[in-house]
Design a protein around this motif. Structure first.
Motif, PDB file in Angstrom:
ATOM      1  N   ALA A  14     -10.557  24.415  57.707  1.00 20.60           N
ATOM      2  CA  ALA A  14     -11.839  24.365  58.404  1.00 20.60           C
ATOM      3  C   ALA A  14     -12.868  25.206  57.642  1.00 20.60           C
ATOM      4  N   THR A  84     -18.560  22.023  55.458  1.00 16.30           N
ATOM      5  CA  THR A  84     -18.333  22.722  56.724  1.00 16.30           C
ATOM      6  C   THR A  84     -17.440  21.880  57.633  1.00 16.30           C
ATOM      7  N   GLU A  86     -14.641  20.460  60.098  1.00 17.08           N
ATOM      8  CA  GLU A  86     -14.074  20.946  61.353  1.00 17.08           C
ATOM      9  C   GLU A  86     -12.787  20.164  61.649  1.00 17.08           C
ATOM     10  N   SER A 121      -7.092  24.157  61.183  1.00 14.94           N
ATOM     11  CA  SER A 121      -7.878  25.241  61.812  1.00 14.94           C
ATOM     12  C   SER A 121      -7.389  26.607  61.364  1.00 14.94           C
TER      13      SER A 121
END
Length: 121
Positions: A14, A84, A86, A121
């Protein structure tokens, strides 16, 4: 025969970045190119699109400011620069060519085989 071949997927943490490429071959008469993505059990969703003449781009709201779609001048490769990232961006990403600049998968006639992107993550 039109062929679209995606590459560049992989595993990324992430916050990281990836650049997807879609090599396009064959005679294409349709004016719009796009990236879609799909996760298991969900419909394929529009991510970003660009007109083949380079005039105009369109993005899914959740990727605006993070993803950038572009194409090379020779019109042989479509790119999706993803920054960026996610965990929610995890999906199989497909490039497509269609007749109109819409967000509906049914409006696109040619598809690649997909490249998997996994964001941890």
């Amino acid at each position: 025969q039109v062929q679209l071949v995606e590459s560049g997927g992989g595993l990324v943490q992430a916050g990281g970045s990836l650049r997807l490429s879609c090599a396009v071959s064959g005679r294409i008469h349709w004016p719009y190119e796009a990236w879609f993505r799909q996760t298991p059990g969900k419909e394929r969703e529009f991510v970003a699109g660009i007109a083949r003449n380079g005039l105009g781009t369109l993005y899914k709201d959740s990727v605006k400011g993070r993803f950038t779609i572009s194409r090379d001048d020779a019109r042989t490769t479509i790119y999706l620069l993803m920054a960026t990232l996610e965990p929610e961006d995890t999906a199989v990403y497909y490039c497509a060519v269609g007749r109109a600049g819409t967000t509906r998968a049914n409006d696109y006639d040619y598809w690649g085989q997909g490249t998997r992107v996994t964001v941890s993550s």
